[in-house]
Each structure stands twice: as C-alpha cells, then as structure tokens.
Design an enzyme around this catalytic site. Structure first.
Site, PDB file in Angstrom:
ATOM      1  N   LYS A 174     -80.213  12.488  15.440  1.00 15.08           N
ATOM      2  CA  LYS A 174     -79.262  13.109  14.357  1.00 15.08           C
ATOM      3  C   LYS A 174     -79.225  12.138  13.250  1.00 15.08           C
ATOM      4  CE  LYS A 174     -76.711  15.313  18.044  1.00 15.08           C
ATOM      5  NZ  LYS A 174     -75.345  15.639  18.739  1.00 15.08           N
ATOM      6  N   SER A 189     -76.168  11.921  21.147  1.00 20.19           N
ATOM      7  CA  SER A 189     -76.812  10.863  20.731  1.00 20.19           C
ATOM      8  C   SER A 189     -76.826   9.570  21.610  1.00 20.19           C
ATOM      9  CB  SER A 189     -76.257  10.475  19.504  1.00 20.19           C
ATOM     10  OG  SER A 189     -76.396  11.335  18.524  1.00 20.19           O
ATOM     11  N   ASP A 201     -72.605  19.114  20.998  1.00 17.81           N
ATOM     12  CA  ASP A 201     -72.483  17.652  20.998  1.00 17.81           C
ATOM     13  C   ASP A 201     -71.288  17.402  22.108  1.00 17.81           C
ATOM     14  OD1 ASP A 201     -72.510  15.110  20.019  1.00 17.81           O
ATOM     15  OD2 ASP A 201     -70.451  15.316  19.146  1.00 17.81           O
ATOM     16  N   ASP A 251     -69.315  13.756  22.679  1.00 14.85           N
ATOM     17  CA  ASP A 251     -68.397  13.353  22.523  1.00 14.85           C
ATOM     18  C   ASP A 251     -67.738  13.567  21.246  1.00 14.85           C
ATOM     19  OD1 ASP A 251     -68.505  10.633  24.341  1.00 14.85           O
ATOM     20  OD2 ASP A 251     -70.656  10.697  23.543  1.00 14.85           O
TER      21      ASP A 251
END
Length: 214
Positions: free
Chosen positions: A135, A105, A11, A13
């Site tokens: 997600k 995302s 991922d 952030d």
C-alpha cells in the site's frame, strides 16, 4: 446508509485490532539499537507501510536484512498486548468466512500472531509476504479479491490509514475509513466511521448488506 458487496477486506492494525503500544515499544527499542532518532522517523510515513520499506528508508542497504529480521522478531515476541478494537469480533462473527479477508502490511508471522492474541481467526489473509508492492499500491487488495473470486468493484475496504485508503481507491473498491488512528479530515473515503462498532452486516445469497450507523 446501506452498501451491498460481495466481499469485505479489512486492514489489520488500527482497523480490526490495536497493537499501537506494542508497535511503539518495539520500534523505539529497535531505533535505539540502530542509533536512530525521533527526527529520523519524523521524515518518513510509518503507519500502514510494510516494515521492509520503513527499514530500507532508514538504514543502509547492507544493514537492512539483519535490521528487518530484528524488528520482526521484536514485534512477534511482543504480540501478546494486542486487543480487538470495538465492534470487530461482533462484525466478523456475522460474516461467512469466505466473504472477508485481512489485508495487512505486516508479514504473515506477525499478522497471525496479532490476530491470534486478539481472538480473531481469519481464513483468508494477504500479508506483506504475498506481494511485491505494498500500500498505497492496489496490489494487496486486488490479490485479496482474486483469492476470494470476486470483482474488485464489489469489494468494500475498511482502513484506518491514508495509504491503505489510497490503495483501496486505486483498486476500484468502496472505501470505509475508521478514525482510530487518524483524524477524519486526514482520511479520504466514501464513508468515515469511528470504528467497526458503527458497522453491521447481513449475508444473503452470496452478497453482504452492510449497514452504517448514523
């Protein structure tokens, strides 16, 4: 503790880098512009979800395209405050570029801006622009595995958010949670660490041996 994998999926952030101050600034300004309150935000999950889903949860459908473009503009313009989290740069430097990917995302333009400001070059990036379901759906991680040409079961997911960890589990991958944005008790994963400084890696013969400190 050691884990052997063919690919590492990160991922962005809260995992590789921190953009928390920028996110707070931009979403607060955006909310003010669209007449939203703290109570409006309190009723929905924000972290780890695509901006398009958040905006759609908060505003009427006819306003969504304009409002989405506005928050994306604000965040890209404010990406300069992004910094790599502890352990990120050292870990990525130890990995072959073809054996890891960023799975975020955020949209591609924002993700690339934040990565650049944090000093990270990612050869492989799956963004919100590449998928139809974000997600906690496993689609983003499964797409990353497919692009890297590896079995999902041979991937390790690094995430800081419950929705991202749920996506990794649904994809059949090993999950490592970072307590950078959530408490350990809020995170369900195979391994829980403070941040990536607890992880080291050694690439050998097409696979990666991951060592977890402690």
């Amino acid at each position: 503790m050691k884990i052997t994998a063919d690919a590492l999926l990160f991922d962005n952030d809260g995992t590789l880098l921190s953009s928390l101050e920028s996110v707070n600034r931009c979403w607060s300004r955006w909310a003010s512009e669209y007449g939203l309150t703290a109570e409006d935000f309190a009723r929905i999950a924000l972290h780890g979800r695509p901006a398009a889903e958040i905006v759609a949860d908060l505003l009427p459908a006819d306003v969504v395209p304009e409002a989405l473009a506005r928050i994306e503009h604000l965040e890209v313009e404010d990406a300069g405050g992004t910094v790599a989290l502890p352990g990120t740069l050292a870990l990525l430097a130890s990995l072959p570029a073809e054996q890891w990917a960023v799975v975020t995302s955020a949209g591609r333009r924002l993700a690339e801006a934040r990565l650049a400001h944090a000093g990270i070059t990612a050869k492989n990036l799956v963004s919100a622009d590449d998928i139809s379901r974000g997600k906690p759906d496993p689609e983003p991680f499964l797409l990353a595995a497919a692009r890297l040409g590896v079995d999902p079961a041979r991937c390790v997911v690094f995430e800081d958010a419950p929705v991202g960890l749920a996506a990794g589990r649904a994809a059949g991958m090993t999950t490592v949670a970072l307590t950078t944005t959530h408490r350990a008790e809020e995170l369900s994963a195979d391994v829980v660490v403070p941040d990536l400084s607890a992880i080291s890696a050694q690439a050998t013969d097409g696979s990666v041996e991951i060592t977890v400190a402690g």
